[in-house]
Design a protein around this motif. Structure first.
Motif, PDB file in Angstrom:
ATOM      1  N   MET A 246      40.111  48.985  49.599  1.00 52.35           N
ATOM      2  CA  MET A 246      40.614  48.618  48.278  1.00 52.35           C
ATOM      3  C   MET A 246      40.169  47.205  47.903  1.00 52.35           C
ATOM      4  O   MET A 246      39.839  46.923  46.750  1.00 52.35           O
ATOM      5  CB  MET A 246      42.142  48.732  48.247  1.00 52.35           C
ATOM      6  CG  MET A 246      42.667  50.154  48.433  1.00 52.35           C
ATOM      7  SD  MET A 246      42.048  51.332  47.214  1.00 52.35           S
ATOM      8  CE  MET A 246      42.902  50.756  45.748  1.00 52.35           C
ATOM      9  N   LEU A 249      36.543  47.121  46.638  1.00 52.85           N
ATOM     10  CA  LEU A 249      36.277  47.630  45.291  1.00 52.85           C
ATOM     11  C   LEU A 249      36.013  46.493  44.311  1.00 52.85           C
ATOM     12  O   LEU A 249      35.264  46.654  43.346  1.00 52.85           O
ATOM     13  CB  LEU A 249      37.458  48.473  44.797  1.00 52.85           C
ATOM     14  CG  LEU A 249      37.758  49.759  45.579  1.00 52.85           C
ATOM     15  CD1 LEU A 249      38.951  50.474  44.970  1.00 52.85           C
ATOM     16  CD2 LEU A 249      36.551  50.674  45.600  1.00 52.85           C
ATOM     17  N   GLU A 320      39.249  54.269  43.472  1.00 49.42           N
ATOM     18  CA  GLU A 320      40.635  54.077  43.925  1.00 49.42           C
ATOM     19  C   GLU A 320      41.231  55.379  44.440  1.00 49.42           C
ATOM     20  O   GLU A 320      41.970  55.390  45.425  1.00 49.42           O
ATOM     21  CB  GLU A 320      41.488  53.501  42.795  1.00 49.42           C
ATOM     22  CG  GLU A 320      41.159  52.052  42.456  1.00 49.42           C
ATOM     23  CD  GLU A 320      42.203  51.416  41.561  1.00 49.42           C
ATOM     24  OE1 GLU A 320      43.230  52.082  41.273  1.00 49.42           O
ATOM     25  OE2 GLU A 320      42.005  50.259  41.166  1.00 49.42           O
ATOM     26  N   ILE A 324      43.446  55.315  48.109  1.00 49.98           N
ATOM     27  CA  ILE A 324      44.885  55.074  48.013  1.00 49.98           C
ATOM     28  C   ILE A 324      45.648  56.058  48.909  1.00 49.98           C
ATOM     29  O   ILE A 324      45.438  57.269  48.849  1.00 49.98           O
ATOM     30  CB  ILE A 324      45.370  55.204  46.553  1.00 49.98           C
ATOM     31  CG1 ILE A 324      44.878  54.007  45.730  1.00 49.98           C
ATOM     32  CG2 ILE A 324      46.886  55.297  46.481  1.00 49.98           C
ATOM     33  CD1 ILE A 324      45.268  54.061  44.266  1.00 49.98           C
TER      34      ILE A 324
END
Length: 413
Positions: A246, A249, A320, A324
């Motif tokens: 994450m 990103l 995402e 996640i």
């Protein structure tokens, strides 16, 4: 990870097979070099390696042979083209296969974003060396490698397209690409089931799921959903955890903007991967990079006609969604669990707690880059084979029966 654990990891590494020499980065004043261990590069994927008469193992460093491409036939016994019509699209799923023999397990491999099934080619061969009865199924995800997708209205044509024909799907009859995690894990189950049908297996072999980067998220989602049933013994995730993914990103677009968009030749594409240390083993790059690029038939730049097969920037809407909840699913899914990383700094809090509680096996290869299975194929293969053996129910049952027999004999005496 404690200093004691680090010392143990280093000692363990010393017992693994020796790798072929990694490629050395070639300094170039005109080309910027990527930082080693770049978190941004952990979202893209590439790689492979192995020996055969075509591999020029003893070619002098810097010779043209060091950038010659290798064939998938050096690593797998066959390729599969598995057609499917779903949601208004006609998909021809492509995968590389070496079937298991006797009661051997099937290692099902899923590559990372921007890569292909050939990212596991060298590792697959090393697995077969360590466990000859094992089978390998390595897939090309939709939008990657030789897997093609068009609208159902345009289906028809050859069920086994050439690379050039597959490349044409990039611009002709293309449907909007769906790379949601749920879609990719559904595709993986479909390919496994269709492979079973095509190979006329009465039941599936015991399965070990292995995924690199994005592929790690896919196989974890598949294991969590349990759609392949109890045949999944275990699953292994290679160099991706939710927290660092994450974070990466944020810099992914910058990373993509700095890499070349075109190459003058296929060999120059291979050389870029080794020079930038995206892939740290020359033979790995020679095997996998050809599946990542294609030559435009009507190029806007005739001096650089080779372009990326997968447009990673276009996958941004899905980034995402891929990661996640990954850590939670990894810890909760049924089966043996292995996390193989290139550095301990990649562990997030949830995984650190799980590791201290002994919920999964952790292995660290600090000398490898993000593409651990390409940079260190023999060591990765040995870890995967040992991981399978620890989770092999038939071996556990046999050991239990032997132990029961010994106890019965002793009792009768």
């Amino acid at each position: 990870m404690s200093e004691l654990q680090k010392s143990f990891a280093k000692a363990k590494l010393a017992s693994f097979p020796q790798e072929a020499p990694m490629s050395e980065p070639i300094a170039s004043a005109s080309e910027p070099q990527e930082e080693e261990g770049s978190s941004a590069s952990s979202l893209s994927s590439t790689g492979t390696l192995v020996p055969s008469p075509t591999r020029h193992l003893f070619a002098r460093k810097g010779s043209r042979q060091s950038s010659d491409s290798l064939s998938w036939t050096d690593f797998f016994s066959q390729e599969l083209f598995l057609p499917e019509d779903v949601d208004g699209s006609h998909i021809i799923h492509h995968a590389y296969l070496t079937p298991p023999s006797e009661s051997g397990p099937l290692f099902v491999m899923h590559h990372g974003a921007g890569s292909s099934g050939l990212s596991f080619a060298t590792c697959a061969e090393e697995i077969r060396k360590a466990l000859p009865k094992a089978g390998i199924l390595s897939i090309d995800a939709r939008g990657h490698g030789r897997t093609t997708i068009t609208s159902s209205a345009n289906e028809g044509g050859d069920q086994n397209p050439s690379l050039a024909e597959a490349a044409q799907y990039e611009t002709e009859g293309q449907t909007e690409l769906d790379l949601k995690l749920s879609t990719l894990s559904r595709d993986l189950v479909f390919v496994v089931r269709q492979t079973q049908q095509k190979m006329s297996w009465e039941t599936l072999p015991d399965i070990v799921l292995v995924g690199h980067s994005l592929g790690g998220a896919v196989i974890t989602d598949t294991a969590k959903k349990g759609e392949l049933g109890p045949k999944v013994l275990a699953y292994a995730v290679l160099d991706v955890v939710e927290g660092s993914a994450m974070d990466a990103l944020q810099s992914m677009e910058k990373y993509l903007s700095t890499r070349p968009t075109r190459f003058p030749s296929l060999s120059s594409g291979i050389e870029w991967h080794t020079r930038s240390r995206t892939i740290r083993n020359t033979m790995s790059a020679r095997a996998s990079v050809p599946s990542l690029l294609y030559k435009e038939s009507d190029s806007a730049d005739n001096n650089r006609p080779w372009v990326w097969r997968t447009n990673l920037s276009a996958t941004k809407p899905f980034w995402e969604d891929w990661f996640i909840g990954l850590s939670k699913k990894f810890l909760e899914a049924r089966g043996g669990k292995l996390l193989l990383l290139a550095g301990t700094d990649r562990l997030d809090k949830e995984l650190m707690i799980g590791q201290m509680q002994g919920k999964y096996q952790l292995q660290v290869f600090p000398e490898a880059g993000h593409f651990v299975q390409e940079d260190q194929p023999a060591k990765t293969a040995q870890v995967l084979v040992d991981f399978y053996r620890r989770n092999d129910r038939s071996a556990l049952a046999s050991a239990a029966m032997k132990q029961a027999g010994v106890l019965k004999t002793n009792h009768s005496k």
